[in-house]
Motif scaffolding. Structure first.
Motif, PDB file in Angstrom:
ATOM      1  N   ALA A 295      -6.033   7.471  -8.286  1.00  0.00           N
ATOM      2  CA  ALA A 295      -7.387   7.003  -8.596  1.00  0.00           C
ATOM      3  C   ALA A 295      -7.866   6.008  -7.544  1.00  0.00           C
ATOM      4  N   ALA A 296      -6.973   5.060  -7.140  1.00  0.00           N
ATOM      5  CA  ALA A 296      -7.346   4.080  -6.121  1.00  0.00           C
ATOM      6  C   ALA A 296      -7.641   4.759  -4.789  1.00  0.00           C
ATOM      7  N   ALA A 297      -6.794   5.730  -4.416  1.00  0.00           N
ATOM      8  CA  ALA A 297      -7.017   6.445  -3.159  1.00  0.00           C
ATOM      9  C   ALA A 297      -8.304   7.254  -3.217  1.00  0.00           C
ATOM     10  N   GLY A 298      -8.576   7.862  -4.366  1.00  0.00           N
ATOM     11  CA  GLY A 298      -9.818   8.616  -4.505  1.00  0.00           C
ATOM     12  C   GLY A 298     -11.046   7.728  -4.345  1.00  0.00           C
TER      13      GLY A 298
ATOM     14  N   ALA B  95      -8.397  14.790  -7.872  1.00  0.00           N
ATOM     15  CA  ALA B  95      -7.728  16.080  -7.749  1.00  0.00           C
ATOM     16  C   ALA B  95      -7.609  16.530  -6.300  1.00  0.00           C
ATOM     17  N   LYS B  96      -8.470  16.013  -5.437  1.00  0.00           N
ATOM     18  CA  LYS B  96      -8.421  16.377  -4.023  1.00  0.00           C
ATOM     19  C   LYS B  96      -7.477  15.482  -3.225  1.00  0.00           C
ATOM     20  N   VAL B  97      -6.929  14.467  -3.882  1.00  0.00           N
ATOM     21  CA  VAL B  97      -6.062  13.500  -3.199  1.00  0.00           C
ATOM     22  C   VAL B  97      -4.608  13.916  -3.351  1.00  0.00           C
ATOM     23  N   GLN B  98      -3.914  13.995  -2.250  1.00  0.00           N
ATOM     24  CA  GLN B  98      -2.489  14.312  -2.242  1.00  0.00           C
ATOM     25  C   GLN B  98      -1.713  13.054  -1.899  1.00  0.00           C
ATOM     26  N   LEU B  99      -0.790  12.667  -2.777  1.00  0.00           N
ATOM     27  CA  LEU B  99       0.064  11.508  -2.523  1.00  0.00           C
ATOM     28  C   LEU B  99       1.343  11.958  -1.841  1.00  0.00           C
ATOM     29  N   LEU B 100       1.650  11.318  -0.726  1.00  0.00           N
ATOM     30  CA  LEU B 100       2.825  11.667   0.068  1.00  0.00           C
ATOM     31  C   LEU B 100       3.633  10.402   0.344  1.00  0.00           C
ATOM     32  N   ARG B 101       4.792  10.568   0.942  1.00  0.00           N
ATOM     33  CA  ARG B 101       5.609   9.417   1.336  1.00  0.00           C
ATOM     34  C   ARG B 101       6.055   9.592   2.783  1.00  0.00           C
ATOM     35  N   GLY B 102       6.076   8.455   3.491  1.00  0.00           N
ATOM     36  CA  GLY B 102       6.510   8.465   4.878  1.00  0.00           C
ATOM     37  C   GLY B 102       8.015   8.549   4.983  1.00  0.00           C
ATOM     38  N   ARG B 103       8.514   8.434   6.202  1.00  0.00           N
ATOM     39  CA  ARG B 103       9.937   8.626   6.472  1.00  0.00           C
ATOM     40  C   ARG B 103      10.805   7.661   5.674  1.00  0.00           C
ATOM     41  N   LEU B 104      10.341   6.442   5.458  1.00  0.00           N
ATOM     42  CA  LEU B 104      11.127   5.450   4.725  1.00  0.00           C
ATOM     43  C   LEU B 104      10.645   5.259   3.289  1.00  0.00           C
ATOM     44  N   GLY B 105       9.838   6.197   2.830  1.00  0.00           N
ATOM     45  CA  GLY B 105       9.444   6.180   1.426  1.00  0.00           C
ATOM     46  C   GLY B 105       8.153   5.472   1.101  1.00  0.00           C
TER      47      GLY B 105
ATOM     48  N   PRO C 112       4.396   5.047   0.346  1.00  0.00           N
ATOM     49  CA  PRO C 112       3.401   6.048  -0.053  1.00  0.00           C
ATOM     50  C   PRO C 112       2.116   5.970   0.766  1.00  0.00           C
ATOM     51  N   TYR C 113       1.486   7.117   0.915  1.00  0.00           N
ATOM     52  CA  TYR C 113       0.149   7.180   1.496  1.00  0.00           C
ATOM     53  C   TYR C 113      -0.576   8.374   0.891  1.00  0.00           C
ATOM     54  N   ALA C 114      -1.885   8.418   1.059  1.00  0.00           N
ATOM     55  CA  ALA C 114      -2.697   9.465   0.452  1.00  0.00           C
ATOM     56  C   ALA C 114      -3.492  10.200   1.517  1.00  0.00           C
ATOM     57  N   GLN C 115      -3.718  11.490   1.280  1.00  0.00           N
ATOM     58  CA  GLN C 115      -4.539  12.302   2.164  1.00  0.00           C
ATOM     59  C   GLN C 115      -5.541  13.090   1.336  1.00  0.00           C
ATOM     60  N   ALA C 116      -6.747  13.242   1.892  1.00  0.00           N
ATOM     61  CA  ALA C 116      -7.781  14.055   1.253  1.00  0.00           C
ATOM     62  C   ALA C 116      -8.755  14.514   2.328  1.00  0.00           C
ATOM     63  N   LEU C 117      -8.880  15.829   2.468  1.00  0.00           N
ATOM     64  CA  LEU C 117      -9.827  16.428   3.411  1.00  0.00           C
ATOM     65  C   LEU C 117      -9.688  15.841   4.813  1.00  0.00           C
ATOM     66  N   GLY C 118      -8.451  15.710   5.270  1.00  0.00           N
ATOM     67  CA  GLY C 118      -8.200  15.259   6.628  1.00  0.00           C
ATOM     68  C   GLY C 118      -8.218  13.759   6.832  1.00  0.00           C
ATOM     69  N   ARG C 119      -8.514  12.980   5.798  1.00  0.00           N
ATOM     70  CA  ARG C 119      -8.523  11.522   5.899  1.00  0.00           C
ATOM     71  C   ARG C 119      -7.271  10.951   5.230  1.00  0.00           C
ATOM     72  N   THR C 120      -6.812   9.819   5.765  1.00  0.00           N
ATOM     73  CA  THR C 120      -5.585   9.188   5.264  1.00  0.00           C
ATOM     74  C   THR C 120      -5.876   7.773   4.796  1.00  0.00           C
TER      75      THR C 120
END
Length: 286
Positions: free
Chosen positions: A54-57, A65-75, A77-85
């Motif tokens: 919700a915060a990333a959106g 629903a368009k926001v994908q939560l991912l994790r970097g190499r050391l864990g 978190p970051y979010a991506q949506a439509l090419g933006r991070t």
């Protein structure tokens, strides 16, 4: 954008409608949640996931629903949506609380500690002696100045919460020298800057200056602790430590009734409902 949100998972009863409003639960997330040991663990983790999305959106101006939560190499978190991070957020959970902190830019780390629910330490001073190597000299003196074992343990947990927030803001799994993070100025004034130590294996010797705050958050529910905990522990608040690269927001922590409370409108796109196994584990209602 700046946010300080807390959710009491003991009060939160997720519904299918709310989960859909928050963008649904991706299959990989649902699989991780259903693999957890208890429904309480699943609710804590799900609350953090939904608040983060919700915060990333809101930060990216996109439906959750368009926001994908991912994790970097050391864990971290970051979010991506439509090419933006977007990565200026972090969350933590302890006991019955899940807490999220977010800023408009820069590193963010948060740690929450429910002092009422810490494992009972029979010999606090023995425990503290074992942890001395992870503390700066000033922190050791700050903790030792407390007059009772329980108060010394209380001070240690506050020190540790700030250290955890700094480590999470840096995005490192284990820093080479936790004793290099001195938290005393933060704890004495509730807000101060910390200069982080440079990891030993880095080529470029960089130190980061982080703004750190520590807050006492009244618990949302009366304590239901066992009789092993004394009345002193029952009265303790939650401790929330936040470390940010940006000048921190002075917004207070807001208790949410549900993760969807921060969303201004429902989604109009089609979302697959969560699996029946996850809904059953969470005790979710229609």
């Amino acid at each position: 954008m700046a946010a300080r949100w807390a959710l009491c998972v003991a009060r939160w009863q997720p519904t299918v409608k709310e989960l859909m409003c928050c963008g649904g639960v991706p299959l990989d997330v649902a699989q991780r949640l259903t693999a957890l040991a208890s429904p309480e663990d699943a609710k804590r983790s799900l609350a953090g996931f939904l608040m983060a999305r919700a915060a990333a959106g809101l930060a990216l101006g996109q439906d959750p629903a368009k926001v994908q939560l991912l994790r970097g190499r050391l864990g971290k978190p970051y979010a991506q949506a439509l090419g933006r991070t977007y990565s200026s957020f972090n969350w933590s959970h302890a006991g019955t609380a899940t807490v999220l902190a977010a800023e408009g830019w820069g590193r963010v780390g948060v740690d929450v500690m429910d002092l009422r629910r810490q494992p009972l330490v029979r010999c606090p001073d023995t425990f503290l002696r074992r942890m001395r190597r992870k503390l700066s000299r000033r922190e050791q003196q700050f903790i030792a100045a407390a007059t009772t074992p329980a108060a010394r343990l209380n001070r240690f947990h506050r020190v540790w919460a700030v250290k955890e927030a700094v480590v999470k803001a840096e995005g490192t799994s284990v820093m080479h020298d936790l004793s290099g993070i001195d938290t005393v100025d933060v704890l004495r004034s509730t807000s101060a800057c910390i200069e982080t130590p440079t990891p030993a294996n880095t080529i470029h010797q960089r130190r980061h200056r982080l703004h750190c705050t520590v807050l006492s958050l009244p618990p949302p529910l009366p304590s239901t602790l066992s009789s092993d905990h004394d009345s002193y522990s029952r009265a303790l608040p939650l401790i929330v430590a936040v470390a940010t690269e940006a000048t921190p927001s002075m917004k207070p922590v807001v208790w949410l009734e549900s993760p969807s409370q921060v969303l201004s409108s429902s989604l109009t796109m089609q979302i697959d409902p969560p699996s029946s196994q996850l809904l059953q584990m969470l005790g979710a209602t229609a």
